[in-house]
Design an enzyme around this catalytic site. Structure first.
Site, PDB file in Angstrom:
ATOM      1  NE  ARG A 178      63.219  55.721  70.514  1.00  0.00           N
ATOM      2  CZ  ARG A 178      63.804  54.559  70.211  1.00  0.00           C
ATOM      3  NH1 ARG A 178      63.068  53.484  69.979  1.00  0.00           N
ATOM      4  NH2 ARG A 178      65.117  54.468  70.125  1.00  0.00           N
ATOM      5  CD  GLU A 209      69.896  57.261  67.485  1.00  0.00           C
ATOM      6  OE1 GLU A 209      70.784  57.169  66.631  1.00  0.00           O
ATOM      7  OE2 GLU A 209      69.545  56.304  68.204  1.00  0.00           O
ATOM      8  CG  ASN A 262      65.779  55.849  66.552  1.00  0.00           C
ATOM      9  OD1 ASN A 262      66.760  55.159  66.340  1.00  0.00           O
ATOM     10  ND2 ASN A 262      65.662  56.608  67.631  1.00  0.00           N
ATOM     11  CB  SER A 322      61.803  48.873  69.131  1.00  0.00           C
ATOM     12  OG  SER A 322      62.982  49.334  69.750  1.00  0.00           O
ATOM     13  CE  LYS A 373      73.035  57.544  64.490  1.00  0.00           C
ATOM     14  NZ  LYS A 373      72.235  56.460  63.895  1.00  0.00           N
ATOM     15  CE  LYS A 412      75.394  59.446  68.174  1.00  0.00           C
ATOM     16  NZ  LYS A 412      73.997  59.917  68.219  1.00  0.00           N
ATOM     17  CD  GLU A 445      69.409  54.566  62.803  1.00  0.00           C
ATOM     18  OE1 GLU A 445      69.128  54.621  64.019  1.00  0.00           O
ATOM     19  OE2 GLU A 445      69.840  55.537  62.173  1.00  0.00           O
ATOM     20  N   GLY A 446      70.134  50.612  65.588  1.00  0.00           N
ATOM     21  CA  GLY A 446      69.988  49.372  66.336  1.00  0.00           C
ATOM     22  C   GLY A 446      70.819  49.266  67.586  1.00  0.00           C
ATOM     23  NE  ARG A 472      66.180  54.061  74.452  1.00  0.00           N
ATOM     24  CZ  ARG A 472      66.816  54.201  73.296  1.00  0.00           C
ATOM     25  NH1 ARG A 472      67.337  53.145  72.706  1.00  0.00           N
ATOM     26  NH2 ARG A 472      66.948  55.388  72.741  1.00  0.00           N
TER      27      ARG A 472
END
Length: 480
Positions: free
Chosen positions: A129, A143, A145, A150, A310, A368, A372-373, A454
């Site tokens: 993603r 970024e 993923n 998810s 990253k 950064k 992740e998450g 989002r």
């Protein structure tokens, strides 16, 4: 923060009676169609809440949405090429591996399987993603993923939720501006293509999950969609600790066996954060190495995982490095067009300049780490404070620095469990899913896999829905 504004897709000036009626219907629709998560505050395996959402879809420039969609297969190819370029990963992550123990442990597994001899024919599956934010009126990459990407399951239902809301508000004539979303079907179709390539009809797909799964509906929708697309394929779920403590083994042919089942595909929804490898005996790391050694098709492989770090993202933004991946100037130009400013914080002159730049103007940058998450980044005045503390400390190299992206503001009603709807200024982040399957020699499948949006209150730094910091949304495409 940005002062540029977009207009809501429809008027949101509701009287209290109308607002209460439409919010109640929308909540019930969400609950009855699986736009839901388990509560972190009042966890019970037997109950769920609706996931936070915004009431109407958010306006998004059609041209920029289409640009992100069209770019995704190239993003997929870029990650695949990086993942199959050992020297590039080794040189790019060399300093990071000396200061970030988690990345170093991932790289150790990667090196181990490389030295043991990964077959050129070994197949990997990527469900990626790529996340973007608007910088004024153009998308900029936030970024990529490459593990546990998810919300493909829930976001397809959020599209339907917003179609329902628009019809209830007598705006059914505008539904064509809410794009179709096939994220769940595409990602599950990708796993099933990998399962077919493995070519063992009795083999299962293994989901690697957390010890406690809050985002249960999203995960289960993947499982149910796999069964829907191919009723003969079984999904089993295990966590890393279970596998590392005797729940899995390799046979003489390196087949992964879990409770008597041969595993064709391993789908990681866990394994991307240090706190998911916390047992004193290191059994979770043992499990990760075992799976990487196995013949099962990893989704993602350890090389795909590392390609999404990253540091790789930052290095790609440096002049000349994309050209090490692609010899096609057009591909390089298209990718560079969505990059934003990214800076190394290695302990050298370049890193010192970047750190000083951010200390002087901390509000212009995001700090950064290699994580992740959600919930890991540093913003605002804290950027300068952290960098001052890290002066001369090798740990500084475990971070990268990124320009703050300033998306337009948009008013919407944010709907959360157990609270009254709030009319707030919001910012949005667009995610485009991609599916790629291939070996070191060739790409067997490469496609776009749907999208998600989002949205967060404009004063919030992070926007992760699973982390409780954002809300689910849909793009409403407009011409600007």
């Amino acid at each position: 923060m940005s002062t540029i504004r977009l207009e809501p897709c429809v008027s949101i000036d509701f009287d209290s009676s109308t607002l209460d009626e439409i919010v109640t219907k929308a909540k019930d629709w969400a609950l009855m169609h699986g736009v839901c998560m388990r509560s972190r505050q009042n966890f019970s395996p037997d109950s769920i809440n609706f996931a936070p959402f915004v009431l109407v879809p958010s306006a998004f420039p059609k041209k920029e949405f289409e640009k992100a969609i069209e770019l995704q297969t190239l993003v997929n190819e870029m990650i695949h090429r990086i993942a199959n370029n050992y020297e590039f990963l080794k040189s790019t992550l060399a300093i990071t591996n000396t200061v970030d123990p988690f990345t170093a442990q991932l790289f150790k597994i990667y090196t181990t399987v490389q030295e043991e001899g990964v077959s050129q024919e070994e197949c990997c599956c990527g469900l990626f993603r790529c996340d973007y934010m608007l910088d004024r009126d153009a998308v900029r990459q936030v970024e990529i993923n490459t593990i546990a990407s998810s919300f493909a399951g829930i976001c397809t239902r959020v599209t339907r939720l917003h179609r329902f809301v628009m019809q209830e508000l007598s705006h059914g004539d505008k539904l064509q501006q809410i794009p179709e979303n096939n994220a769940l079907e595409a990602l599950c179709g990708g796993m099933l293509k990998a399962w077919e390539i493995y070519n063992q009809p009795q083999a299962v797909i293994l989901f690697i999950i957390e010890e406690i799964t809050y985002n249960i509906c999203d995960q289960r929708f993947h499982e149910f969609e796999i069964r829907k697309q191919n009723p003969n394929v079984r999904v089993i779920r295990r966590n890393l600790t279970q596998l590392g403590r005797g729940g899995a083994s390799l046979d003489a042919e390196k087949k992964l066996i879990v409770d008597g089942h041969e595993v064709a595909v391993i789908y990681f929804r866990c394994g991307y954060a240090p706190d998911q490898y916390m047992s004193a005996d290191g059994c979770e790391w043992d499990a990760r190495l075992m799976m990487e050694r196995s013949k099962a098709i990893k989704c993602p492989s350890i090389s795909y995982h590392l390609a999404g770090t990253k540091k790789v993202q930052q290095v790609l933004a440096d002049p000349g490095n994309l050209e090490r991946i692609f010899d096609d100037p057009d591909k390089v130009a298209r990718l560079r067009d969505v990059f934003t400013g990214l800076y190394s914080l290695d302990l050298d002159e370049e890193g010192d300049r970047a750190a000083e730049m951010a200390i002087q103007n901390p509000d212009k940058y995001v700090l950064k780490p290699q994580r992740e998450g959600g919930g890991n980044n540093v913003y605002g005045e804290e950027v300068g404070e952290v960098l001052k503390q890290l002066k001369g400390n090798p740990e500084r190299a475990s971070y990268i620095l990124m320009d703050v992206i300033k998306p337009p503001l948009l008013q919407n009603w944010m709907v959360r469990p157990s609270t009254q709807p709030m009319r707030v200024d919001t910012l949005s982040e667009l995610g485009i899913f991609g599916v790629i399957i291939g070996t070191a020699k060739e790409i067997l499948h490469n496609s776009v896999g749907g999208h998600m949006l989002r949205t967060k209150i404009h004063t919030a730094n992070e926007g992760g829905v699973a982390a409780g910091l954002g809300a689910l949304d849909s793009p409403f495409l407009v011409d600007l």
